[in-house]
Enzyme design. Structure first.
Site: not given
Ligand code: SAH
Ligand code: SF4
Length: 374
Positions: A82, A95, A102, A106, A109, A351
């Site tokens: 996406e 974006c 990934c 996390c 996410c 995000c």
């Molecule tokens: N992998 C990278 C970049 C992609 S995520 C990273 O983790 O930084 C972009 C941002 O969105 C990151 O700060 C991530 O932690 C945040 N993010 C992930 N899941 C989210 C959610 N459900 N709600 C809000 N922000 C989220």
């Molecule tokens: Fe991967 Fe999502 Fe963690 Fe970013 S926030 S490192 S995309 S699992």
């Protein structure tokens, strides 16, 4: 660029042709060699036989109520990524995704919940920018109106023309995936974004967001220092270990030291810390005070992100009240804080909501998660 130069040499052409090709493909968005009018006809024909210019194809195209646009781009074998375009009065931010899924998992996410399939290639990464510019420019030419009336007033006629000819003014590597886990391909794509013969974006307008892969942060500083955002999300290791599991390998103090090293070469004099606000988990005033102490020696700004929910996440968004208190604690300590506007959440483009289509190779996800998370 180096690869394009090698390609030209391989097909018996002068290396300077690479620059011409680069401009045709990336600056002018052309995919058909026949349209590259300053190349000799013979060369155009030779190129048509030797190569093909292709970007990932959009299989879905949604526009949210606030104008945020999300494309699902097919990258073959059932996988989709996406890409999200966020229009604002004075800029257009794309974006960009770096991986199919990934592996870093996390806990809050949607992408992380889906598991991991593979790294995107350079052309799949830059292809997202190519695609977005092409679509957006075609649309602006057919409907020559700026985003809104107020921006039209602010901009002079020249600026309007510039806006129309470059729809994407900023790139954030904040789509699906961890960009620094796909280092070489991401850096090559970043080089193209910055190259004056391609997209010509300034380093300040290109941001890499990372969950904190320390050795790769150091390599990025040496190879291609662009603006850096770090997903902090917690003020101590015990909590961050739970939210961002890679913290067990690269704990907070070492991460902050890497951020300070990065700033020596960075185009901005601060690192942006992203902090997702999770109700009852990391959003108390006590967490905010702990954070203030933690970052005392690290020039930074904070971007607080209201948690965007997705089915099965198990978390709730922090309340507006706790968000406000949290922000005030940071601001009273002299920190600059922004609260990220939630854009496009009605089409799951905000995000952390990006789910794409990931055929998980790690077998980590529950069956059906991909559908459920969309
Ligand atoms: N992998 C990278 C970049 C992609 S995520 C990273 O983790 O930084 C972009 C941002 O969105 C990151 O700060 C991530 O932690 C945040 N993010 C992930 N899941 C989210 C959610 N459900 N709600 C809000 N922000 C989220
Ligand atoms: Fe991967 Fe999502 Fe963690 Fe970013 S926030 S490192 S995309 S699992």
């Amino acid at each position: 660029m180096d690869q394009l130069t090698s390609f030209c040499i391989e097909i018996g052409e002068k290396p300077f042709r690479a620059k011409q090709l680069l401009r045709w493909i990336h600056q002018f968005g052309k995919a058909d060699f026949a349209e590259m009018s300053d190349l000799a006809k013979g060369l155009r024909e030779k190129l048509a036989v030797a190569a093909v210019i292709e970007s990932p194809k959009a299989t879905r195209d949604h526009t949210a109520a606030d104008g945020t646009r999300k494309w699902l781009l097919s990258v073959g074998t059932g996988n989709g990524i996406e890409t999200v375009f966020i229009p604002e009065a004075n800029r257009g931010t794309l974006c960009v995704s770096s991986q199919v899924g990934c592996a870093l998992a996390c806990s809050f996410c949607a992408t992380g919940k889906q598991g991991f399939n593979r790294n995107l290639t350079v052309s799949e990464i830059i292809g997202q920018l190519w695609w977005a510019n092409k679509v957006l420019k075609a649309e602006t030419v057919s409907a020559p109106v700026l985003n809104d009336a107020s921006s039209a007033q602010q901009h002079g006629a020249e600026q309007q023309i510039a806006d129309r000819s470059r729809a994407v003014s900023n790139v954030v590597m904040m789509g699906m995936g961890e960009p620094l886990a796909n280092f070489e391909n991401v850096v090559t794509a970043l080089d193209l974004m910055l190259n004056d013969n391609a997209y010509g974006l300034s380093r300040r307008r290109v941001t890499v967001s990372t969950s904190g892969l320390i050795p790769a942060i150091d390599r990025l500083r040496e190879r291609c220092p662009v603006a850096l955002a770090v997903s902090l999300h917690a003020p101590n290791d015990a909590l961050r270990d739970q939210l961002v599991p890679i913290n067990k390998k690269y704990p907070i103090q070492e991460l902050l030291a890497a951020c300070r090293r990065y700033l020596v070469a960075a185009p901005r004099d601060f690192v942006t810390f992203e902090y997702v606000m999770l109700d009852g988990i990391n959003d108390s005033a006590a967490h905010a005070y702990e954070l203030v102490k933690l970052v005392r020696d690290t020039p930074c700004k904070f971007n607080l992100i209201p948690f965007n929910s997705f089915p099965g996440s198990g978390y709730q968004r922090a309340s507006p009240g706790s968000l406000r208190i949290f922000r005030d604690v940071l601001m009273q300590a002299g920190l600059i804080v922004t609260i990220r506007k939630t854009r496009g959440d009605d089409i799951a483009a905000a995000c952390g909501q990006l789910a794409g289509q990931v055929l998980d190779k790690t077998q980590r996800t529950m069956h059906g998660m991909t559908e459920a998370a969309r």
